[in-house]
Write a protein that holds these residues in place. Structure first.
Motif, PDB file in Angstrom:
ATOM      1  N   ASP A 107      80.205   3.742  84.048  1.00 23.62           N
ATOM      2  CA  ASP A 107      80.213   5.104  83.510  1.00 23.62           C
ATOM      3  C   ASP A 107      78.850   5.473  82.914  1.00 23.62           C
ATOM      4  N   GLN A 108      78.216   4.517  82.229  1.00 26.76           N
ATOM      5  CA  GLN A 108      76.914   4.792  81.624  1.00 26.76           C
ATOM      6  C   GLN A 108      75.865   5.084  82.695  1.00 26.76           C
ATOM      7  N   ASP A 164      73.822  11.573  86.782  1.00 27.24           N
ATOM      8  CA  ASP A 164      74.170  13.000  86.701  1.00 27.24           C
ATOM      9  C   ASP A 164      73.079  13.801  85.990  1.00 27.24           C
ATOM     10  N   VAL A 165      72.582  13.276  84.878  1.00 26.21           N
ATOM     11  CA  VAL A 165      71.564  13.999  84.116  1.00 26.21           C
ATOM     12  C   VAL A 165      70.230  14.019  84.856  1.00 26.21           C
ATOM     13  N   SER A 167      76.431   8.448  84.247  1.00 25.40           N
ATOM     14  CA  SER A 167      75.975   9.559  83.399  1.00 25.40           C
ATOM     15  C   SER A 167      74.464   9.731  83.511  1.00 25.40           C
ATOM     16  N   TYR A 168      73.724   8.621  83.630  1.00 22.69           N
ATOM     17  CA  TYR A 168      72.277   8.715  83.844  1.00 22.69           C
ATOM     18  C   TYR A 168      71.978   9.444  85.155  1.00 22.69           C
ATOM     19  N   PRO A 209      68.044  11.415  80.352  1.00 21.04           N
ATOM     20  CA  PRO A 209      69.242  11.178  79.543  1.00 21.04           C
ATOM     21  C   PRO A 209      68.876  10.630  78.166  1.00 21.04           C
TER      22      PRO A 209
END
Length: 374
Positions: A203-204, A210-211, A207-208, A218
Motif C-alpha cells: 500500500d505504501q 499514485d502521487v 501510494s508513492y 510524496p
C-alpha cells in the motif's frame, strides 16, 4: 581504509558494496568470479594480502536442491582457496541470512556454509542479514520490494497472497556493515530496520506511485520513506522520463509548477550556465534531486555507477519538463544552446556541507543510449 576481495560482486548486494566504496574513494575491490572460485590456486593468488574477504555470492531462488547445493558449494570453493593462501586475509565476512538453520533448504544451506567458512581458521564474521531492499533489485528474486516496485512502474497493482510482518534493511546500510565502514550521512552500519507488513508495504509503495505519476513528490517522513521512494524511482528510470509540466500562461507571462512536495519543502535553487559549460559530474546515494530547465536548451546525461551506457535527455525551457536524478547514477547537465541556461534544482533535504551526499563521478560518453531505451 581496508583492501577487500568480494565474491558475488555482480549481484544486488555486491553492486551496492562497490558503489559505496566508490563514493568513499576506497580502492576497487578484488573481484572473485564464480570461474575464479572453481580454482583454489586462483582464489589464493587473488586474496593474498587483502584485509577482508566479503563472501556475498549465493543462490536465493530456484529448485530447493539447487539452492541448497549452490550455497554450500560456493562456500566450500572459497574455503579451499583460503586454505591454499600463504598470506590469508585478516578475516572473512559472510553475508548470511536470518533464515540460517530454519529447516528450509535455503536456511540450512546457509548455516552449513557458515560452518564450512568457520573451519578454515580464518576469523569469520557471520552476519545474519534480514530482508534487503534498495535500488535496482531484481523483481521476483531479490525482494518483495523490488517486485512491487516493478509491477507499479509498469502500471499494475501488487498482489499480496500472504500477509506477514518482516524487517527490511536498506542495502547500502548492509554494504557499510559488511565493508566495515563507519556511520555516515547516507548509510548506517547498525542497519536500522523497518518493521512492516507485506500488505502495508504494498500500500505504501502504491501510494508513492499514485502521487509520483504526475511528478509530485510524496510525503517522505523518515530515512526508510526516502529509500523506498528511491527504490521505486529506480524501476521508473529512464522510461518514465521526462515528466511533462503543465504551463499556465496569460498576457503577463507564464507559470510552471516545478515541484509539489507533500509533507515537506526541501530546498530549491536556480543557477545559470554559460554556453558549452557542464555542471554536475557526481552521484547521490540517497538524495532526491530534480532538474527543470526554465530557459535555454541543454542535455542531461546520466550513467549508472559501474555501467557504461549513458542515457541522454535533450531538454528546453520552451517546454519545461522534469528529470529526476535516480540515486547511484552519475549525472550532469550541459548548456547546448547559444545563450545562458537557467535551471531550477530541487532536493528533498537541506544542503549540509558536512554531509553533502554528493560524490564525484564523471558521466563520460561511452555507449550513449536514447532516453527510454535500455
Amino acid at each position: 581504509m581496508l583492501s577487500l576481495a568480494v565474491t558475488g560482486a555482480g549481484g544486488f548486494l555486491g553492486w551496492h558494496v562497490r558503489v559505496l566504496l566508490r563514493a568513499l574513494g576506497w580502492p576497487e575491490p578484488t573481484v572473485l568470479t564464480r570461474a575464479d572460485l572453481a580454482d583454489p590456486a586462483v582464489v589464493a593468488r587473488k586474496i593474498a594480502g587483502v584485509d577482508r574477504v566479503l563472501h556475498l555470492a549465493g543462490v536465493n531462488r530456484g529448485e530447493p536442491a539447487d539452492v541448497a547445493a549452490g550455497n554450500v558449494h560456493l562456500a566450500a570453493q572459497l574455503a579451499n582457496g583460503l586454505r591454499a593462501c600463504p598470506d590469508p586475509p585478516i578475516g572473512v565476512v559472510f553475508a548470511n541470512s536470518v533464515q540460517a538453520g530454519n529447516g528450509t533448504p535455503y536456511g540450512d544451506a546457509k548455516a552449513t556454509a557458515a560452518g564450512i567458512l568457520a573451519d578454515t581458521g580464518v576469523p569469520l564474521d557471520d552476519l545474519l542479514l534480514p530482508n534487503l531492499y534498495g535500488e535496482h533489485g531484481r523483481p521476483w528474486y531479490n525482494s518483495a520490494v523490488a517486485t512491487f516496485c516493478r509491477v507499479l512502474a509498469e502500471g499494475g497493482q501488487p498482489e499480496v497472497h500472504a500477509d506477514r510482518e518482516m524487517d527490511l534493511v536498506h542495502v547500502t546500510d548492509a554494504a557499510a556493515r559488511l565493508a566495515g565502514v563507519a556511520a555516515g550521512g547516507s548509510w548506517d552500519p547498525a542497519m536500522p530496520a523497518l518493521r512492516t507488513g507485506v500488505r502495508d508495504l504494498a500500500d505504501q509503495l502504491a501510494s508513492y506511485a499514485d502521487v509520483y505519476r504526475t511528478g509530485e513528490i510524496p510525503a517522505l517522513r523518515d530515512r526508510h520513506d526516502v529509500r523506498l521512494f528511491n527504490t521505486y524511482r529506480s524501476h521508473c528510470f529512464p522510461a518514465h522520463y521526462p515528466l511533462a509540466l503543465p504551463t499556465r500562461a496569460d498576457a503577463r507571462g507564464a507559470l510552471v509548477e516545478t515541484v509539489k512536495a507533500h509533507g515537506g519543502a526541501g530546498q530549491t535553487f536556480c543557477s545559470t550556465t554559460r554556453p558549452g559549460v557542464t555542471r554536475g559530474e557526481h552521484f547521490h546515494l540517497a538524495k532526491v534531486e530534480r532538474f527543470v530547465v526554465l530557459r535555454g536548451s541543454a542535455d542531461i546525461s546520466l550513467r549508472r555507477v559501474g555501467d557504461t551506457d549513458v542515457v541522454r535527455f535533450p531538454v528546453s525551457g520552451d517546454e519545461p519538463v522534469v528529470i529526476d536524478m535516480p540515486t547511484m547514477w552519475a549525472h550532469n547537465i550541459t548548456n547546448t544552446g547559444p545563450d545562458e541556461l537557467l535551471t531550477l534544482f530541487w532536493t528533498n533535504e537541506l544542503f549540509d556541507p558536512e554531509r553533502p551526499d554528493t560524490w564525484p563521478e564523471p558521466v563520460g560518453d561511452e555507449h550513449r543510449v536514447p532516453a527510454g531505451v535500455r
